[in-house]
Design a protein around this motif. Structure first.
Motif, short mmCIF file in Angstrom:
data_model
loop_
_atom_site.label_atom_id
_atom_site.label_comp_id
_atom_site.label_asym_id
_atom_site.label_seq_id
_atom_site.Cartn_x
_atom_site.Cartn_y
_atom_site.Cartn_z
N THR A 1 -6.55 -4.00 -3.67
CA THR A 1 -5.21 -3.44 -3.92
C THR A 1 -4.14 -4.34 -3.32
O THR A 1 -3.18 -4.72 -4.00
CB THR A 1 -5.09 -2.03 -3.30
N GLY B 1 -14.49 1.37 0.34
CA GLY B 1 -13.08 1.63 0.61
C GLY B 1 -12.36 0.38 1.11
O GLY B 1 -11.22 0.10 0.71
N ASP C 1 1.99 9.22 -2.11
CA ASP C 1 1.72 8.13 -3.08
C ASP C 1 2.88 7.16 -3.20
O ASP C 1 2.85 6.27 -4.05
CB ASP C 1 1.40 8.74 -4.45
N LEU D 1 0.84 -1.20 0.00
CA LEU D 1 0.00 0.00 0.00
C LEU D 1 0.87 1.25 0.00
O LEU D 1 1.98 1.25 0.52
CB LEU D 1 -0.90 0.01 1.24
N ARG E 1 -0.46 6.93 1.84
CA ARG E 1 -1.83 7.39 2.10
C ARG E 1 -2.71 6.18 2.48
O ARG E 1 -3.47 6.23 3.44
CB ARG E 1 -2.38 8.09 0.87
N ASP E 2 -2.59 5.10 1.71
CA ASP E 2 -3.43 3.92 1.96
C ASP E 2 -3.07 3.25 3.26
O ASP E 2 -3.93 2.72 3.97
CB ASP E 2 -3.31 2.92 0.80
N ASN E 3 -1.77 3.26 3.61
CA ASN E 3 -1.36 2.67 4.88
C ASN E 3 -2.00 3.39 6.05
O ASN E 3 -2.47 2.77 7.01
CB ASN E 3 0.18 2.73 5.03
N ARG F 1 -11.84 -1.95 -1.76
CA ARG F 1 -10.78 -1.43 -2.63
C ARG F 1 -9.42 -1.74 -2.00
O ARG F 1 -8.47 -2.12 -2.70
CB ARG F 1 -10.96 0.07 -2.84
N ASN F 2 -9.35 -1.59 -0.69
CA ASN F 2 -8.11 -1.89 0.01
C ASN F 2 -7.75 -3.37 -0.13
O ASN F 2 -6.60 -3.72 -0.42
CB ASN F 2 -8.28 -1.52 1.49
N GLU G 1 -4.72 5.31 5.88
CA GLU G 1 -6.18 5.18 5.79
C GLU G 1 -6.65 3.82 6.33
O GLU G 1 -7.78 3.69 6.80
CB GLU G 1 -6.60 5.31 4.33
N LEU G 2 -5.76 2.83 6.26
CA LEU G 2 -6.14 1.47 6.69
C LEU G 2 -6.72 1.47 8.11
O LEU G 2 -7.67 0.75 8.41
CB LEU G 2 -4.90 0.56 6.62
N ARG H 1 -10.61 10.73 4.03
CA ARG H 1 -9.61 11.46 3.24
C ARG H 1 -9.14 12.70 3.98
O ARG H 1 -7.93 13.00 4.02
CB ARG H 1 -10.22 11.86 1.88
#
Lengths: 226, 835
Positions: free
Chosen positions: B10, B3, A136, A98, A101-103, B6-7, A105-106, A119
């Protein structure tokens, strides 16, 4: 905030019995910054795991926010942990697949937070720790210090009341380590309760109270001058 | 929610991309398993769908004749029956709403061009469409109410007339020497491939005038002259009719007397009403319009399909659990962040289903490529349709769910079980789940057991097929040209002249005539009374001529062959057989030749013991009595039919006419000989098309189904081995990686490359060796059962078992070996440095 009485943790295999924690009693008040120190194998991480509801004591009582948590079902523990506790690890433990950002958001995905709110909070916490410019990128593309900042951001984004840090500067150089410690102090000043395991006396000085452990027991606790 | 998914997507896809070998092995293994499963299921569905398309199929029954074991040594189950049986059924059972009898015919169509044979053409005594509601594309459904009307199929219309617009045209046929002008009153839609019916056309006839010289057609209960169908009234319980049939037989079938011999057709035969949907896979496959199949074969293919799919799922489970450790850190983290076990299970199940979906797409591509080949092997009309009736999209989706959940559940549970505390400190990968190594070994044992079992079955099937082709058939089977149609009316009296002329064709060594040829499907049975032996002995009675011994290459064991110059050898009765001729024959008697089996059945201890003995046989109509027959020769048993059928006990009588086949033994260029014989034929008649086959081609056709079966098994054995090896390779790669540190330490302590190689290969060879213990008894039992369906079979020795075990072992060593060598030769420093 939390109160332990007579907590022990014993690991048993076929041939060997290891007493990782032996009759621990510990109180931590809301807003405290506690450092736990001791030689390798003294039970620091075990204590942190029990405090963080990742592990259960073999005996004794543990009240978290006035609730006796020993004997609670895993689902209930998960819920308590999710709502109240954030973790920072020595080896960062970011998800390699990830982005930054995704880490971050997890942590919010498990809280049913609407997408827009997620977000917003992620952007806010990335700015706070100074990692927004790498939002990113993947963990493999970051330095150690940057990865730990992401880990701190992840620990904060759900606004936990208690932050547990297991040797957060162990894999960092001096300057990055200092930076992480300054972040933790700021968080504590903003009201977060922090319990940190560390080998470094210098970093322990950031805390208001130092707990020394040896062979699974608390040797001494000393308050630092404000 | 979106979300979160999607996670999951991914992380899942990127994790797969990171472990390309694992991803490839898992997807390809699953794809092969799913492709094999889908293909076989298409075949099974096709087999089970026979005649489903017929309207009112629930009320339509075929009347079948089943012989008990008393008669010919083995029971014979026929789809054909006798005309009197159908008439008596309709008379005695008001539940029969309509009935129709189809007489097979291969009439000659006379038109503007060359005369053509009309194959699969039938004459009917009623309106076929009242019983079998075949779809029409043009014309009148009541057409067959009128004698003289005909229906032909679209493709037959195109073949003979160049167009489908043929309603109103006249179709001139010659049958039994008579010319018939049928009016084409309708065009039938070409029948689908999934039907037991083979009908290119039907014509309504007046049976009494068609069979005016063949009175036995209307009286003989043992003469299965055609196919009978009955439509029962809606709501009829066929079991009620079945239960009443034994009494019905006693009421209707007459006792016949020939001399002191008493016959009753009901003693050996029973009649059964079989639903039209069950004919294709039913017990009765004798006298079928189209080659049927048996439930056992279809079930076997179904089981093989499930086994291969199971192997692919096992691979998936094995590799997923082996790789679970790679995701342990992520799992621990998700738990720390608040993920519940249920959410983790859902995540990994979702990944499994997605992976399976990817594999399914690859599988469908494989099916598109391989299905035509498989359809060719199985001679089945298999098509891949995605939507609409028979569409595969929904079943494929269901398969994805079943396989994805079935294969993904255990690994999902394993992964969801990781304890964060154990994993997150110092960035460890997950510890091996207790018992998982054992489970993986067990699964490898299972996979290789299936593969070894399939290899054994393939070897045995191939062995039996080869044996069938090469075993001594009791006569010289090669270099024979068999010509059909000698028994046509146009050639009834021309047999001797044909033989004389064909003998002069260059390359022809011998010529003979017979009513039983290579690959014959029909039976002509009679009974003999043997002095000193109670009851009747059933034998097949066939006509031959003096040239057949050499032409067919039969082996004379005792006595002599029939002689052209000995009047007592001649049993020609003329056509039609007059009462006078029959009476005369019954008075004077005749000489016959029998085969070994007939001699044994008659109770003679040796062939020589039969020579000169007299028996009495049902050669003429019962009212004229039994004919005294003196045995002048005994020939060796000859396998003229498939090896699945018992060798007939034969009584051969010499006649001048009525032979169906001309047997031509030749040397040299087969095509030149064929052309020469065809020229002779055309000199003798322009009305009967020349129809001839070489013995090698007849044999190929005879064993085509068995050959196809052998090839299918070989294909699926190969697929099974590939799937098993893919799994083994993946596991070996993963295990070697996990043991890198251990291998490094061993090498530092003095282990050599061969020692490491042996250690790694032995770990995976053990399950393969164990797999033999599992596979051998099951394969032995299955093959014993399958071989039991052959009259003559190979012995089931240890060779296929040992060979299969060795092949599996070698394949396993090769699969693991390359990897093991690479790991064993690596420098230990690299292995230990990361510590």
């Amino acid at each position: 905030m939390l109160s332990m009485r007579g907590v022990s943790r014993i690991y048993r295999t076929e041939a060997v019995e290891t007493r990782a924690l032996d009759d621990i009693s510990l109180d931590v008040a809301e807003g405290e910054f506690v450092a736990v120190m001791g030689p390798s194998g003294c039970g620091k991480s075990t204590l942190l795991n029990i405090v963080g509801l990742l592990d259960a004591p073999s005996s004794g009582s543990y009240l978290f926010d006035g609730v006796e948590v020993t004997g609670l079902a895993e689902a209930r523990l998960t819920e308590l942990r999710k709502r109240n506790i954030g973790f920072i690890f020595q080896s960062f433990n970011l998800v390699d697949e990830l982005s930054v950002r995704d880490n971050i958001e997890l942590a919010l995905l498990y809280h049913d937070v609407p997408a827009a709110e997620r977000r917003r909070r992620v952007e806010e916490v990335m700015d706070k720790v100074g990692i927004a410019h790498r939002a990113d990128h993947r963990p493999g593309q970051l330095s150690g210090g940057q990865q730990q900042r992401v880990a701190v951001a992840r620990a904060l984004v759900a606004s936990p009341r208690l932050i547990l840090a297991d040797e957060p500067t162990g894999n960092l150089d001096t300057s990055n380590g200092e930076e992480v410690m300054r972040m933790l102090r700021t968080l504590n000043e903003e009201g977060a309760t922090i319990i940190m395991v560390t080998h470094s006396p210098g970093h322990a000085d950031f805390a208001g109270r130092v707990v020394n452990m040896l062979d699974g027991r608390i040797l001494q606790q000393r308050l630092r001058a404000a | 929610m979106v979300g979160m998914w999607r996670n999951y997507l991914t992380v899942g896809t990127r994790a797969l991309a990171k472990s390309r070998t694992y991803a490839f092995i898992t997807i390809i293994g699953l794809a092969i398993g799913m492709a094999a499963f889908l293909m076989i299921m298409l075949f099974v569905r096709h087999e089970l769908s026979y005649d489903e398309w017929l309207d009112d199929r629930g009320d339509i029954y075929q009347v079948q004749t089943w012989y008990s074991t008393k008669g010919l040594g083995e029971g014979a189950f026929l789809q054909m029956t006798s005309y009197p049986a159908l008439q008596a059924l309709a008379k005695d059972f008001p539940q029969v709403e309509k009935q129709v009898f189809l007489v097979p015919s291969t009439p000659v169509l006379i038109g503007e061009g060359e005369p053509q044979l009309l194959r699969d053409f039938h004459y009917v005594d009623a309106n076929l469409l009242d019983v079998l509601p075949l779809p029409l594309v043009a014309g009148d459904r009541r057409a067959l109410d009128t004698v003289g009307n005909a229906l032909i199929t679209q493709s037959e219309a195109r073949r003979h007339f160049g167009t489908e617009d043929v309603v109103g045209r006249t179709m001139t046929q010659i049958s039994k020497g008579r010319t018939y002008d049928f009016r084409i009153a309708g065009v039938l839609k070409d029948l689908p491939s999934n039907t037991h019916l083979r009908i290119s056309g039907v014509a309504r006839l007046d049976f009494p005038s068609f069979f005016n010289n063949e009175d036995h057609f209307f009286r003989c209960w043992s003469c299965q002259e055609g196919w009978a169908y009955a439509k029962l009234r809606p709501g009829t319980d066929p079991a009620v009719i079945e239960a009443a049939l034994p009494d019905w037989e006693r009421r209707n079938i007459p006792e016949e007397q020939a001399g002191e011999a008493r016959f009753n057709a009901g003693d050996e035969q029973d009649w059964h009403l079989v639903p039209v949907r069950e004919v294709h896979l039913g017990k009765a496959q004798g006298g079928a319009m189209a080659a049927g199949n048996d439930r056992g074969t279809v079930a076997t293919f179904g089981i093989v399909a499930v086994l291969i799919l199971a192997m692919a799922v096992i691979n998936f489970v094995n590799l997923a659990t082996a790789h679970a450790g790679q995701r342990a850190r992520e799992v621990a983290l998700r738990k720390v962040l608040g993920g519940s076990r249920k959410q983790l299970i859902v995540q990994f199940l979702g990944e499994a289903i997605l992976l399976t979906l990817g594999a399914c797409i690859v599988a469908l591509a494989m099916v598109e490529l391989l299905l035509p080949t498989l359809a060719g092997f199985l001679a089945a009309d298999l098509h891949l349709r995605y939507f609409g009736p028979g569409g595969i999209a929904l079943p494929a989706l269901l398969l994805v769910l079943v396989v994805g959940i079935g294969g993904g559940l255990y690994p999902a549970f394993v992964m969801a079980r990781f304890r964060p505390a154990a994993v997150l400190k110092a960035n460890k990968s997950g510890p091996a789940t207790p018992g998982s190594e054992r489970l993986r070994s067990l699964l490898v044992v299972g996979q290789f057991a299936v593969s070894i079992g399939l290899i054994i079955c393939t070897a045995v099937i191939y062995g039996q097929t080869l044996y069938a082709r090469t075993a001594d058939p009791g006569f010289k089977r090669d270099q024979i040209l068999q010509v059909d149609g000698l028994n046509r009316y146009q050639l009834m009296f021309a047999g001797n002249e044909i033989v004389r002329r064909v003998r002069q064709v260059p390359g022809v060594e011998a010529v003979g005539r017979t009513t039983i040829g290579l690959g014959s499907e029909g039976y002509s049975d009679g009974s003999v009374v043997v002095p000193g032996k109670p009851g009747l002995v059933d034998v097949g009675m066939y006509s031959v001529d003096e040239g057949l011994l050499d032409a067919m290459g039969l082996r004379l064991l005792a006595g002599r062959w029939v002689d052209a110059d000995d009047p007592m050898d001649d049993m020609t009765l003329g056509y039609p057989a007059s009462e006078e001729a029959q009476r005369a024959l019954a008075r004077r008697g005749a000489n016959v030749v029998i085969n070994e089996r007939a001699a044994q059945r008659m109770g003679f201890p040796t062939p020589e013991a039969a020579i000169g003995k007299q028996v009495r046989g049902s050669i003429v109509e019962a009212r004229f009595g039994l004919v005294p027959l003196t045995i002048v020769g005994v020939v060796a048993d000859s396998r003229l039919r498939s090896m699945r059928l018992p060798i007939d006990a034969l009584m051969l009588r010499k006649t001048e006419m009525g032979h169906r086949h001309l047997i031509v033994r030749y040397s040299g260029d087969p095509e030149k000989v064929r052309d020469g014989v065809e020229r002779v034929w055309e000199q003798m008649t322009r009305e009967v098309p020349f129809s001839a086959e070489f013995s090698e081609d007849i044999l190929s056709e005879l064993y085509r189904a068995d050959d196809a079966r052998a090839r299918i098994f070989a294909l699926f054995s190969l697929l099974a081995i590939i799937v098993a090896c893919l799994g083994l390779f993946g596991l070996a790669a993963f295990t070697a990686e996990r043991r890198t540190r251990e291998i490094g330490i061993r090498k530092v302590l003095g282990a050599r490359t061969p020692d490491i190689f042996r250690m790694l290969t032995w770990q995976f060879s053990r399950p393969v060796i164990l797999a033999n213990l599992l596979a051998w008894p099951v394969a032995w039992w299955v093959m014993q059962d399958w071989l039991g369906g052959f009259d003559s079979r190979i012995a089931l020795g240890p060779a296929p078992f040992l060979a299969a075990g060795l092949i599996a072992f070698l394949v396993a060593i090769l699969t693991i070996g390359a990897h093991a060598v690479r790991v064993a030769r690596a420098n230990p420093i690299h292995a230990l440095r990361y510590e």
